[in-house]
Enzyme design. Structure first.
Site, PDB file in Angstrom:
ATOM      1  N   THR A  44       0.918  -1.660   0.500  1.00  0.00           N
ATOM      2  CA  THR A  44       0.035   0.447   0.198  1.00  0.00           C
ATOM      3  C   THR A  44       0.717   1.006   0.227  1.00  0.00           C
ATOM      4  O   THR A  44       1.969   1.580   0.215  1.00  0.00           O
ATOM      5  CB  THR A  44      -0.892   0.128   1.139  1.00  0.00           C
ATOM      6  OG1 THR A  44      -1.849  -1.152   1.339  1.00  0.00           O
ATOM      7  CG2 THR A  44      -1.940   0.577   1.349  1.00  0.00           C
ATOM      8  N   ASP A  60      -4.404   4.143  -1.500  1.00  0.00           N
ATOM      9  CA  ASP A  60      -4.345   3.872  -2.820  1.00  0.00           C
ATOM     10  C   ASP A  60      -5.729   2.680  -2.827  1.00  0.00           C
ATOM     11  O   ASP A  60      -6.002   3.009  -1.495  1.00  0.00           O
ATOM     12  CB  ASP A  60      -2.994   3.257  -3.127  1.00  0.00           C
ATOM     13  CG  ASP A  60      -2.954   2.011  -2.727  1.00  0.00           C
ATOM     14  OD1 ASP A  60      -2.858   1.864  -3.472  1.00  0.00           O
ATOM     15  OD2 ASP A  60      -2.907   2.282  -1.217  1.00  0.00           O
ATOM     16  N   ARG A  62      -5.503  -0.255  -3.873  1.00  0.00           N
ATOM     17  CA  ARG A  62      -5.091  -1.695  -4.567  1.00  0.00           C
ATOM     18  C   ARG A  62      -5.180  -2.666  -3.602  1.00  0.00           C
ATOM     19  O   ARG A  62      -3.912  -2.207  -2.526  1.00  0.00           O
ATOM     20  CB  ARG A  62      -3.756  -1.876  -5.451  1.00  0.00           C
ATOM     21  CG  ARG A  62      -3.172  -2.431  -6.212  1.00  0.00           C
ATOM     22  CD  ARG A  62      -2.448  -3.101  -6.897  1.00  0.00           C
ATOM     23  NE  ARG A  62      -2.050  -2.154  -7.751  1.00  0.00           N
ATOM     24  CZ  ARG A  62      -1.607  -1.710  -9.193  1.00  0.00           C
ATOM     25  NH1 ARG A  62      -0.385  -2.561  -8.555  1.00  0.00           N
ATOM     26  NH2 ARG A  62      -1.740  -1.643  -9.924  1.00  0.00           N
ATOM     27  N   LYS A  76      -9.672   1.436   2.189  1.00  0.00           N
ATOM     28  CA  LYS A  76      -8.405   0.804   2.727  1.00  0.00           C
ATOM     29  C   LYS A  76      -8.620   2.778   4.628  1.00  0.00           C
ATOM     30  O   LYS A  76      -7.834   2.024   5.500  1.00  0.00           O
ATOM     31  CB  LYS A  76      -6.620   0.899   2.648  1.00  0.00           C
ATOM     32  CG  LYS A  76      -6.618   0.301   1.769  1.00  0.00           C
ATOM     33  CD  LYS A  76      -5.873   0.717   1.108  1.00  0.00           C
ATOM     34  CE  LYS A  76      -5.022  -0.426   0.032  1.00  0.00           C
ATOM     35  NZ  LYS A  76      -4.151  -0.483  -0.910  1.00  0.00           N
ATOM     36  N   GLY A  90      -0.104  -3.732   5.195  1.00  0.00           N
ATOM     37  CA  GLY A  90      -0.189  -4.814   5.564  1.00  0.00           C
ATOM     38  C   GLY A  90      -0.939  -6.364   5.402  1.00  0.00           C
ATOM     39  O   GLY A  90      -1.527  -5.410   4.549  1.00  0.00           O
ATOM     40  N   SER A 172       4.330   0.138   1.359  1.00  0.00           N
ATOM     41  CA  SER A 172       5.720  -0.310   0.407  1.00  0.00           C
ATOM     42  C   SER A 172       5.516   0.880  -0.205  1.00  0.00           C
ATOM     43  O   SER A 172       7.089   0.870  -0.464  1.00  0.00           O
ATOM     44  CB  SER A 172       5.193  -1.262  -0.417  1.00  0.00           C
ATOM     45  OG  SER A 172       3.964  -1.405  -1.105  1.00  0.00           O
ATOM     46  N   ASP A 209       5.686   2.282  -7.794  1.00  0.00           N
ATOM     47  CA  ASP A 209       5.120   1.275  -6.327  1.00  0.00           C
ATOM     48  C   ASP A 209       4.555  -0.020  -7.266  1.00  0.00           C
ATOM     49  O   ASP A 209       3.349   0.638  -7.797  1.00  0.00           O
ATOM     50  CB  ASP A 209       4.995   1.433  -5.000  1.00  0.00           C
ATOM     51  CG  ASP A 209       5.260  -0.225  -4.218  1.00  0.00           C
ATOM     52  OD1 ASP A 209       4.291  -0.135  -3.817  1.00  0.00           O
ATOM     53  OD2 ASP A 209       5.698  -1.125  -4.120  1.00  0.00           O
ATOM     54  N   SER A 212       0.813  -0.498  -5.585  1.00  0.00           N
ATOM     55  CA  SER A 212      -0.091   0.413  -4.791  1.00  0.00           C
ATOM     56  C   SER A 212      -0.576   0.656  -5.954  1.00  0.00           C
ATOM     57  O   SER A 212       0.048   0.927  -7.280  1.00  0.00           O
ATOM     58  CB  SER A 212       0.499   1.982  -4.341  1.00  0.00           C
ATOM     59  OG  SER A 212       1.170   1.496  -3.332  1.00  0.00           O
TER      60      SER A 212
END
Lengths: 277, 166
Positions: A44, A60, A62, A76, A90, A172, A209, A212
């Site tokens: 994330t 985000d 995903r 999220k 996580g 991440s 990244d 995400s």
């Protein structure tokens, strides 16, 4: 006969009965070549920033399961209390359950005290619970809200440590988002500038990244109002199909037309009720 | 009134007799004896039904398998409530004196005795109120709730066991 009597657990909670079996299964599976299913992570970018009148949280959308996107539009930013929201990175199930548990606890607590809950209370409850499970609950959280003492923003790590800061990123894509924050953060921003800053930080995480992606959700918390904007920005639009295989009416020409009516006699009529209970 | 000079916790593993100024003795074994830290001996109580080892689920028995806990959190979770109580009582004793944890523990023991028949799950309402866990929700209320367990003990056996007739 006596072994049947005292079987039940006296308390609920986690049961470690299957841990040995799972360890044995994992070894056996890796010998054959398969792998045990892994937990769904959120890989994330989440971040938050304190501005003049409150807090802006961004995330985000995903959710990944290994190398596959499991959910293109998951939410999220979780509700904790009317004035406190929490972003979670996580393991998806861990963040979901943790935030729901803390939200229930905070509701009971605020009913007992008769006051609006404080962000520090939520922070303390979360860190005590995460430390109790020594990092096995993989939930990295960004907790933000406005209470009687003003706007607050905390970041909570899976092992139970917390930081109280004016701007935080987790997940991440946190380094990409932090780079944007470090460049453009100023104390006491206006709401629109703060929203733009968070949007750009999450976009940096989305584009740089792999974990995400998809859209950007924002949550703006001020003293009397919460604005949950979902989606604020669709950074990755799914492509629009350019071609179409449907034919227009009249593409095929009609040469002749013959109509034959079919006469049917009604012989028997019976009604059978459906069991819709 | 007794004063324990070299003891900071309200319970020790050793049975101590203290003579105070008015010759009062105290048993300080308390909570420590309830800690479930006992290590099972290999081969004596395998995990499967009827005491036979369950090879399908736990693999072949070995001393290492039975001595070590199957998860690092297992022991810590088993003793969590007791450790919390110990900590709270010790803090209470340091703040308010010995009478406070003594009175509270007496109330705990009284509340713990209000139970249903042994094979029925009781609500423990008095105990929850004393512990303040009626105003909080945790994993023990959500996961593995003993009230929703799928197995039930044999009622006649359990009552006979409790009454000592078995």
């Amino acid at each position: 006969m006596a072994t049947l009597t005292a079987v039940r657990p006296a308390f609920g909670g986690f049961s470690f009965d299957n841990c040995k079996r799972n360890a044995v299964l994992e070894i056996e599976a890796s010998k054959v070549g398969c792998s045990v299913p892994s937990a769904r992570k959120t890989g994330t970018t989440i971040c938050g920033v304190v501005f003049k009148d409150g807090v802006v949280l961004g995330a985000d959308t995903r959710a990944t399961e290994g190398m596959i996107v499991a959910d293109k539009n998951c939410s999220k930013i979780h509700y904790i209390s009317p004035n406190i929201y929490c972003c979670g990175a996580g393991t998806a199930a861990d963040t979901e359950m943790t935030t729901q548990l803390i939200s229930s606890n905070l509701e009971l607590h605020s009913l007992s005290t008769g006051r609006l809950p404080r962000v520090a209370t939520a922070n303390r409850m979360l860190k005590q619970m995460l430390f109790r499970y020594q990092g096995y609950i993989g939930a990295a959280l960004v907790l933000g809200g406005v209470d009687c003492n003003g706007p607050h923003l905390y970041s909570i790590y899976p092992h139970g440590s917390t930081d109280k800061l004016p701007y935080v990123t987790m997940g991440s894509g946190s380094l990409a988002a932090m780079a944007v924050f470090e460049d453009r953060y100023k104390p006491d921003m206006e709401e629109d500038a703060a929203k733009q800053l968070v949007r750009d930080a999450i976009a940096a995480g989305i584009f740089n990244d792999l974990g995400s992606g998809s859209n950007i959700d924002l949550c703006v918390i001020t003293k009397n109002k919460v604005n949950y904007i979902r989606p604020h920005d669709e950074a990755n639009k799914k492509g629009v199909r350019t071609g179409d295989y449907k034919y227009k009416q009249g593409t095929t020409g009609v040469l002749t037309k013959a109509v034959t009516p079919i006469d049917l006699e009604l012989l028997e009529e019976s009604v059978q009720t459906m069991d819709t209970s | 009134m007794c004063r324990h000079q070299n003891e900071t916790l309200p319970d020790t593993a050793v049975y101590r007799k203290e003579r105070g100024t008015n010759e009062v003795t105290m048993n300080s074994r308390g909570l420590r004896s309830q800690l479930k830290d006992s290590v099972p001996v290999a081969g004596f109580s395998p995990q499967g039904a009827y005491g036979v080892q369950d090879s399908l689920r736990s693999g072949f028995t070995s001393v290492k398998n039975e001595l070590l806990p199957s998860h690092p959190l297992e022991l810590s979770e088993k003793n969590f409530q007791l450790n919390q109580d110990k900590m709270n009582f010790s803090t209470l004793r340091n703040i308010q004196g010995l009478h406070a944890p003594l009175k509270l523990q007496m109330e705990y023991r009284a509340a713990r005795q209000i139970q249903r028949l042994p094979f029925l799950q009781s609500s423990n309402l008095a105990l929850d109120t004393l512990r303040n866990s009626d105003e909080s929700i945790g994993f023990e209320d959500v996961l593995n709730d003993p009230a929703h367990s799928e197995v039930m003990g044999e009622p006649h056996m359990m009552v006979e066991y409790k009454l000592g007739l078995l």
